[in-house]
Design a protein around this motif. Sequence first.
Motif, mmCIF file in Angstrom:
data_model
loop_
_atom_site.group_PDB
_atom_site.id
_atom_site.type_symbol
_atom_site.label_atom_id
_atom_site.label_comp_id
_atom_site.label_asym_id
_atom_site.label_seq_id
_atom_site.Cartn_x
_atom_site.Cartn_y
_atom_site.Cartn_z
ATOM 1 N N PRO A 112 0.808 -1.224 0.000
ATOM 2 C CA PRO A 112 0.000 0.000 0.000
ATOM 3 C C PRO A 112 0.840 1.274 0.000
ATOM 4 O O PRO A 112 0.347 2.338 -0.389
ATOM 5 N N ALA A 113 2.113 1.174 0.418
ATOM 6 C CA ALA A 113 2.959 2.376 0.450
ATOM 7 C C ALA A 113 3.693 2.604 -0.878
ATOM 8 O O ALA A 113 4.443 3.567 -1.011
ATOM 9 N N LEU A 114 3.492 1.735 -1.858
ATOM 10 C CA LEU A 114 4.138 1.941 -3.165
ATOM 11 C C LEU A 114 3.610 3.220 -3.796
ATOM 12 O O LEU A 114 2.398 3.447 -3.862
ATOM 13 N N GLU A 115 4.535 4.055 -4.264
ATOM 14 C CA GLU A 115 4.139 5.304 -4.909
ATOM 15 C C GLU A 115 3.967 5.042 -6.410
ATOM 16 O O GLU A 115 4.934 4.829 -7.128
ATOM 17 N N LEU A 145 10.411 -6.279 -14.699
ATOM 18 C CA LEU A 145 11.283 -7.221 -13.994
ATOM 19 C C LEU A 145 12.354 -6.517 -13.156
ATOM 20 O O LEU A 145 13.091 -7.157 -12.417
ATOM 21 N N ASP A 146 12.433 -5.176 -13.277
ATOM 22 C CA ASP A 146 13.463 -4.402 -12.576
ATOM 23 C C ASP A 146 13.050 -4.231 -11.108
ATOM 24 O O ASP A 146 12.164 -3.431 -10.789
ATOM 25 N N GLN A 147 13.721 -4.966 -10.217
ATOM 26 C CA GLN A 147 13.319 -4.979 -8.801
ATOM 27 C C GLN A 147 13.602 -3.645 -8.103
ATOM 28 O O GLN A 147 13.122 -3.411 -6.991
ATOM 29 N N GLY A 148 14.382 -2.781 -8.747
ATOM 30 C CA GLY A 148 14.651 -1.465 -8.193
ATOM 31 C C GLY A 148 13.549 -0.461 -8.542
ATOM 32 O O GLY A 148 13.470 0.630 -7.978
ATOM 33 N N LEU A 149 12.695 -0.834 -9.490
ATOM 34 C CA LEU A 149 11.597 0.042 -9.920
ATOM 35 C C LEU A 149 10.310 -0.352 -9.195
ATOM 36 O O LEU A 149 9.616 0.471 -8.605
ATOM 37 N N VAL A 150 9.993 -1.627 -9.272
ATOM 38 C CA VAL A 150 8.876 -2.204 -8.518
ATOM 39 C C VAL A 150 9.242 -3.672 -8.332
ATOM 40 O O VAL A 150 9.687 -4.325 -9.272
ATOM 41 N N SER A 151 9.111 -4.176 -7.122
ATOM 42 C CA SER A 151 9.661 -5.506 -6.856
ATOM 43 C C SER A 151 8.590 -6.585 -6.883
ATOM 44 O O SER A 151 7.389 -6.300 -6.883
ATOM 45 N N GLY A 152 9.040 -7.812 -6.926
ATOM 46 C CA GLY A 152 8.129 -8.950 -6.774
ATOM 47 C C GLY A 152 7.683 -9.592 -8.067
ATOM 48 O O GLY A 152 7.153 -10.694 -8.061
ATOM 49 N N ILE A 153 7.863 -8.877 -9.197
ATOM 50 C CA ILE A 153 7.393 -9.411 -10.471
ATOM 51 C C ILE A 153 8.515 -10.197 -11.138
ATOM 52 O O ILE A 153 9.616 -9.694 -11.304
ATOM 53 N N GLY A 154 8.245 -11.424 -11.502
ATOM 54 C CA GLY A 154 9.176 -12.220 -12.283
ATOM 55 C C GLY A 154 8.568 -12.510 -13.641
ATOM 56 O O GLY A 154 7.574 -11.896 -14.046
#
Length: 351
Positions: free
Chosen positions: A208-211, A234-243
């Motif tokens: 919920p805190a993701l901007e 897929l860039d974990q530095g941009l938004v994480s958790g997605i493979g």
Amino acid sequence: MPELPEVEVVRAGLARHVAGRTVTGVEVLDPRPLRRQDGGVRAFVDQLTGRTVTAVVRRGKFLWLPLDDGRALSAHLGMSGQLLVRGTSPAAASDRDPAIRSAAAFLVDPDTRLGRRPVDLSATERPRYVRDISASPRHLRVRVHLSSDPSADGTDGAVLDLVDQRMLGGLHVVDLTPTVDGAPGGAGSPEPLLPADATHIARDLLDPALELAGPTGVVARVRASRRAIKTLLLDQGLVSGIGNIYADEGLWEAGVHGLRLGTALDTRVVARILEATAEVMRRALEAGGTSFDALYVDVEGASGFFARELGAYGRQGQACRRCGTTMLREALGGRSHTYCPRCQRRPRRRR
Ligand SMILES: [Zn+2]
């Protein structure tokens, strides 16, 4: 490779069975999973023994167990790592979670407490994807002995095993550091802390805190990038958790080819892709995660059952569930991308 929903299944299982327990001993059968530990095996054992696990927290695919001394046990599952809890009391577990009452029957091994089969939460529902995960001793790398659970009557001690066939997972004790935005570090704890070596990991899509909006939000950062949208997801530095699985699913749901550049997408489309990806992950979570690799099982030994619901991933050569067109697969940034050539228009090649 476990993605967010699979790691969340592990997190929830660990929280149920491990949080509140104290580490009474640590056996390191193979030092290789401790390669990220400062000070090596000795430091790992010393820093863990006697500490109480206060919570189990996840950000994206990263998992950590905060300890009562302000540090945390960080766990990487890698490609093949499994965390298995053995010896938790079936009675106490079913008291707290009626859903697993039926599974409790599988638990009891009268001969040895530690020899109990791990709980398999899903075997009675969809046995097709379940395999016997009785750990091969060969692949048991680290065993953490835990006290009984002080918050529940009648529980026995337990062990938390790291089982890893391919040696890509690992454990280490690490300092916690405050989050930059002051929001909770991840799912599973309100504390605004995260492991000092995980500060480069962005918040995940279900956080919920993701901007998302705003000048520094994920949507704006995607639209400012000349990289392919699938690579960005897929860039974990941009938004994480997605493979790879959920990136393909989100793009198929949103009707966008993975090669489209961030700069070529308008705000509405980027928001649609992110929402579609989040929605697929929420559905996978309800189903207990996705599992293709027989090596992936959750903390109690259940594998996920979402695979049959997928629209894109692994469906090359099959008919698109939406329009019937044959799905294609191509290489994209060192990964594969499966898509429907009709629903997801491939961008023209750049010259
Ligand atoms: Zn289609």
